[in-house]
Design an enzyme around this catalytic site. Structure first.
Site: not given
Ligand SMILES: O=C(O)c1ccccc1NCC(=O)[C@H](O)[C@H](O)COP(=O)(O)O
Length: 253
Positions: A54, A56, A115, A160, A181, A212
């Protein structure tokens, strides 16, 4: 839970409020999508683990902003073995843009997931992508219509879910790519046990993504043993060398 998203963490409430205000595209898109199921199959045939890496730049739960060129990050993720990419297009809380997604999709040949927090049909028309995220908790009773609207445009919808009820709704809506998620959007807690609890209830013909909280190769193994066909990883890949991080998580140990 309904689409208004009560009982949400304040950060998520703000994300949803902003999403409800965001306009859609002017013209209906028609996508010639790169197949995500085929990309997953090819990765497995190659002896690797399917990872959706991702892009991000920031998020409510990470500190600071990563402002490297998103196209360069995307290329490095693909060089590290990413099966697909997830690109945040939410501008206000994640630092994403539809332009970044457009440029990334032009620069790589793997499937790209948009996303974002799509809540209305016309928002699907903001930009082309191969997959589009639909969050069951946010779209509520509109889920079936949005799955159909996404498919009519050529998108592969990734639905999701975080709870059993959302999973039931996703399957009833005909979702064939489901993401569980591990992050609870109500509290923003992350618990990999969420995936382990819900995955056994997902039919075998559904492509299942663990989303996540995946940080280590042990987490990858845990999610794969629980039935994940693919893993969606943001923070752990964005923290440091994205090519090396993607390679580490997509290589069996
Ligand atoms: O990632 C966040 O902080 C977040 C906060 C509020 C709503 C959604 C959020 N994330 C979206 C996602 O789905 C994640 O970016 C994605 O699943 C990756 O997760 P990670 O590997 O834990 O960064």
């Amino acid at each position: 839970m309904n689409a208004s998203g009560d009982e949400l963490a304040p950060e998520v409430r703000a994300i949803l409020d902003a999403a409800q205000e965001r306009p859609g595209g002017d013209t209906r898109v028609s996508v010639d999508a790169r197949s995500f199921p085929d990309a997953v199959e090819e990765t497995v045939a190659d002896g690797r683990i399917p990872v959706i890496a991702e892009v991000k730049p920031t998020s409510p739960t990470t500190e600071g902003v990563r402002d490297d060129d998103p196209v360069e990050l995307a290329r490095e993720m693909v060089a590290g073995g990413a099966t697909a990419l997830s690109v945040l297009t939410e501008p206000e809380h994640f630092g994403g843009t539809t332009d970044s997604l457009r440029r990334i999709r032009d620069a790589v040949d793997v499937p790209v997931l948009r996303k974002d927090f799509v809540v209305r049909e016309e928002q699907l028309d903001a930009v082309e992508s191969d997959l589009v995220l639909l969050i069951a908790r946010f779209v509520g009773d509109d889920l079936s219509d949005l799955v159909e609207a996404a498919r009519e445009r050529g998108f592969q919808p990734l639905v999701e879910v975080h709870t059993r009820d959302e999973l039931v709704a996703a399957l009833a809506a005909g979702a064939d790519i489901v993401g569980i998620n591990n992050r609870d959007l109500g509290k923003l807690d992350v618990d990999l046990g969420t995936f382990e609890e819900l995955a056994p209830e997902v039919p075998d013909d559904v492509l299942l993504v663990a989303e996540s909280g995946v940080k280590t190769t042990d987490d990858v193994r845990r999610m794969r043993e629980a039935g994940a066909d693919a893993l969606l990883v943001g923070t752990a890949i964005m923290d440091g060398d994205v090519r090396q991080n993607t390679h580490a998580l997509s290589t069996p140990t």
